[in-house]
Design an enzyme around this catalytic site. Structure first.
Site, PDB file in Angstrom:
ATOM      1  N   PHE A 138      34.005   5.009  12.258  1.00  0.00           N
ATOM      2  CA  PHE A 138      33.499   4.912  10.887  1.00  0.00           C
ATOM      3  C   PHE A 138      34.476   4.091  10.066  1.00  0.00           C
ATOM      4  O   PHE A 138      35.654   4.427   9.967  1.00  0.00           O
ATOM      5  CB  PHE A 138      33.288   6.288  10.237  1.00  0.00           C
ATOM      6  CG  PHE A 138      32.519   6.159   8.952  1.00  0.00           C
ATOM      7  CD1 PHE A 138      31.131   6.053   8.961  1.00  0.00           C
ATOM      8  CD2 PHE A 138      33.170   6.077   7.729  1.00  0.00           C
ATOM      9  CE1 PHE A 138      30.415   5.885   7.779  1.00  0.00           C
ATOM     10  CE2 PHE A 138      32.459   5.911   6.544  1.00  0.00           C
ATOM     11  CZ  PHE A 138      31.076   5.814   6.570  1.00  0.00           C
ATOM     12  N   ASP A 221      42.689   1.761  11.053  1.00  0.00           N
ATOM     13  CA  ASP A 221      42.022   2.326   9.884  1.00  0.00           C
ATOM     14  C   ASP A 221      42.551   3.749   9.710  1.00  0.00           C
ATOM     15  O   ASP A 221      42.163   4.664  10.434  1.00  0.00           O
ATOM     16  CB  ASP A 221      40.506   2.315  10.119  1.00  0.00           C
ATOM     17  CG  ASP A 221      39.727   2.981   8.978  1.00  0.00           C
ATOM     18  OD1 ASP A 221      40.335   3.719   8.185  1.00  0.00           O
ATOM     19  OD2 ASP A 221      38.508   2.764   8.911  1.00  0.00           O
ATOM     20  N   LYS A 250      41.108   7.356   0.580  1.00  0.00           N
ATOM     21  CA  LYS A 250      40.959   8.812   0.486  1.00  0.00           C
ATOM     22  C   LYS A 250      42.115   9.518  -0.251  1.00  0.00           C
ATOM     23  O   LYS A 250      42.118   9.591  -1.451  1.00  0.00           O
ATOM     24  CB  LYS A 250      40.743   9.391   1.873  1.00  0.00           C
ATOM     25  CG  LYS A 250      39.326   9.112   2.396  1.00  0.00           C
ATOM     26  CD  LYS A 250      38.971   9.970   3.572  1.00  0.00           C
ATOM     27  CE  LYS A 250      37.574   9.728   4.105  1.00  0.00           C
ATOM     28  NZ  LYS A 250      36.535  10.448   3.397  1.00  0.00           N
TER      29      LYS A 250
HETATM   30  N1  PLP Z   1      37.358   4.530   7.262  1.00  0.00           N
HETATM   31  C1  PLP Z   1      37.391   5.811   7.630  1.00  0.00           C
HETATM   32  C2  PLP Z   1      38.178   6.199   8.840  1.00  0.00           C
HETATM   33  C3  PLP Z   1      36.700   6.786   6.911  1.00  0.00           C
HETATM   34  O1  PLP Z   1      36.728   8.070   7.304  1.00  0.00           O
HETATM   35  C4  PLP Z   1      35.971   6.381   5.765  1.00  0.00           C
HETATM   36  C5  PLP Z   1      35.197   7.368   4.982  1.00  0.00           C
HETATM   37  O2  PLP Z   1      34.894   8.446   5.421  1.00  0.00           O
HETATM   38  C6  PLP Z   1      35.966   5.021   5.416  1.00  0.00           C
HETATM   39  C7  PLP Z   1      36.675   4.125   6.176  1.00  0.00           C
HETATM   40  C8  PLP Z   1      35.200   4.549   4.221  1.00  0.00           C
HETATM   41  O3  PLP Z   1      35.868   4.927   3.056  1.00  0.00           O
HETATM   42  P1  PLP Z   1      35.096   4.913   1.654  1.00  0.00           P
HETATM   43  O4  PLP Z   1      34.039   5.947   1.718  1.00  0.00           O
HETATM   44  O5  PLP Z   1      36.184   5.203   0.657  1.00  0.00           O
HETATM   45  O6  PLP Z   1      34.538   3.541   1.479  1.00  0.00           O
END
Ligand code: PLP
Length: 396
Positions: A138, A221, A250
């Protein structure tokens, strides 16, 4: 408005993008939240790994108050003191040399994808545009990060070209996918939304080796795993290697929207004035709050607390396994913990909510815990006192 009126207005006026639970949360302090009916909840969801300091932490509230009175927004055409100090703090505590600030995890990953492509064009050739990502990842909901995510794409085509997916935790698959068109490999050090999937110990070092041999960039990420959640400030620290680019969001400002992309000097220099930007990236307000949050995580050793309390949580959950239990597996690091269930997770999440405990699911059958990093052993005991009978009922 009464609670039924709020729920009706929510159903009528909000875009229908979330399968929301029927409560309105109005107030919080520490590990606890209250709804519009005055009911109390113990928070083991943490705003999905965002509320690192819990709710309304005094240092965060004070940073918000004092920065709101001092300066909220100016353009990035000028230098911004808390932004500079936050970039310095993050670089001093990581592999990185430079930071770019934005507003969300998706945007941080967009910046990483753009930087990788720009770096490849600056240093190698115009054909090196492809990013290898993992299945069940994700990375966000913008078009490029959705393409990198590889699911939730239906109806949004055409997607962004230049992404390939391989199974997670599978080094030979990455080795086979790497070719003369690859510019980077993008993975989460632990897959969060994918079900709290912790890779084998050799996976991240193996990726580093494969990327070095192929001469491509490695992007981690850490939007969900960063800022102390896994027991270290950044999850990559467990692996003994570092990426070239890392993304954060986050928990970085404890609930005030922010994203960040950090990179090594050699890579970061491919961004020059005019190549990438965002109006609200790193405003005085948000970076002052993030600074207070990161300093608190460091000074109070909340990563250490996450490691200790996370272990207690995993041990207590492990005691629920066996016999006719619906618990079939437990995974995680620090306070990012996933529990495999033999039954759907959502009814379990709903039953916990009814009894005053907020927990998350990840996928259909994984129960996920991402509480504030201030959680204590007593909080774990209270959570398990609610969860245990819920799981017992689910087995019936
Ligand atoms: N990357 C990871 C690993 C995530 O868990 C998330 C959101 O859950 C995102 C990116 C996307 O972040 P945002 O919702 O702040 O755009």
């Amino acid at each position: 408005m009464t609670t039924p009126e709020l729920l009706a207005a929510s159903a009528k006026y909000l875009a229908n993008t979330y399968a929301r639970f029927p409560v309105v949360l109005v107030r919080g302090t520490g590990m606890r939240l209250w709804d519009s009916e005055g009911k109390e909840y113990l928070d083991f969801a943490g705003g999905i790994a965002v509320d690192a300091l819990g709710h309304c932490h005094p240092r965060m509230v004070e940073a918000i108050r004092s920065q709101a009175e001092r300066l909220i927004h100016v353009s990035n055409l000028y230098h911004i003191e808390p932004q500079i100090r936050l970039a310095k703090l993050l670089c001093e505590h990581s592999f990185a040399d430079r930071a770019f600030f934005c507003n969300s995890g998706a945007e941080a990953n967009e910046a990483a994808i753009k930087l990788a492509r720009k770096y490849a064009k600056d240093h190698w050739s115009t054909d090196r545009v492809e990013i290898i990502a993992a299945q069940h990842a994700f990375h966000g909901r913008t078009l490029a990060t959705l393409t990198a995510t590889g699911k939730y794409t239906q109806g949004f085509e055409p997607l962004v070209p230049g992404f390939k997916h391989v199974p997670y935790n599978d080094l030979p698959a990455v080795a086979r996918a790497l070719d003369s068109r690859t510019c980077a490999v993008l993975v989460e050090p632990i897959q969060g939304e994918g079900g709290v999937v912790v890779p084998d110990e050799g996976y991240l070092p193996g990726l580093r080796r494969l990327c070095d041999e192929a001469g491509v960039l490695l992007i981690f990420d850490e939007v969900q795993t960063g800022m102390g959640r896994t027991g270290r400030l950044f999850a990559y620290e467990h692996s003994g290697i570092a990426p070239d680019i890392m993304t954060l969001a986050k928990a970085l400002a404890g609930g005030v929207p922010i994203g960040a992309m950090l990179a090594k000097e050699t890579v970061a220099t491919s961004f020059t004035p005019g190549t990438h930007a965002t109006t609200f990236g790193g405003t005085p307000f948000v970076t002052a709050v993030a600074l207070a949050v990161v300093e608190t995580i460091l000074v109070d050793d909340l990563a250490g607390n996450a490691g200790r309390v996370g272990k207690i949580l995993v041990d207590r959950l492990a005691a629920l396994q066996g016999g006719r239990s619906v618990v079939t597996g437990i995974r995680g690091k620090g306070l990012l913990v996933g529990v495999d269930l033999s039954v759907p997770a959502r009814p379990v999440v709903s039953a916990c909510l009814e009894r005053g405990l907020l927990v998350l699911s990840a996928g259909d059958t994984v129960l996920r815990f991402a509480p504030p990093l201030i959680a204590s052993e007593a909080d774990v005991d209270q959570a398990l006192a609610i969860l245990t009978p819920v799981l017992r009922d689910a087995a019936a």
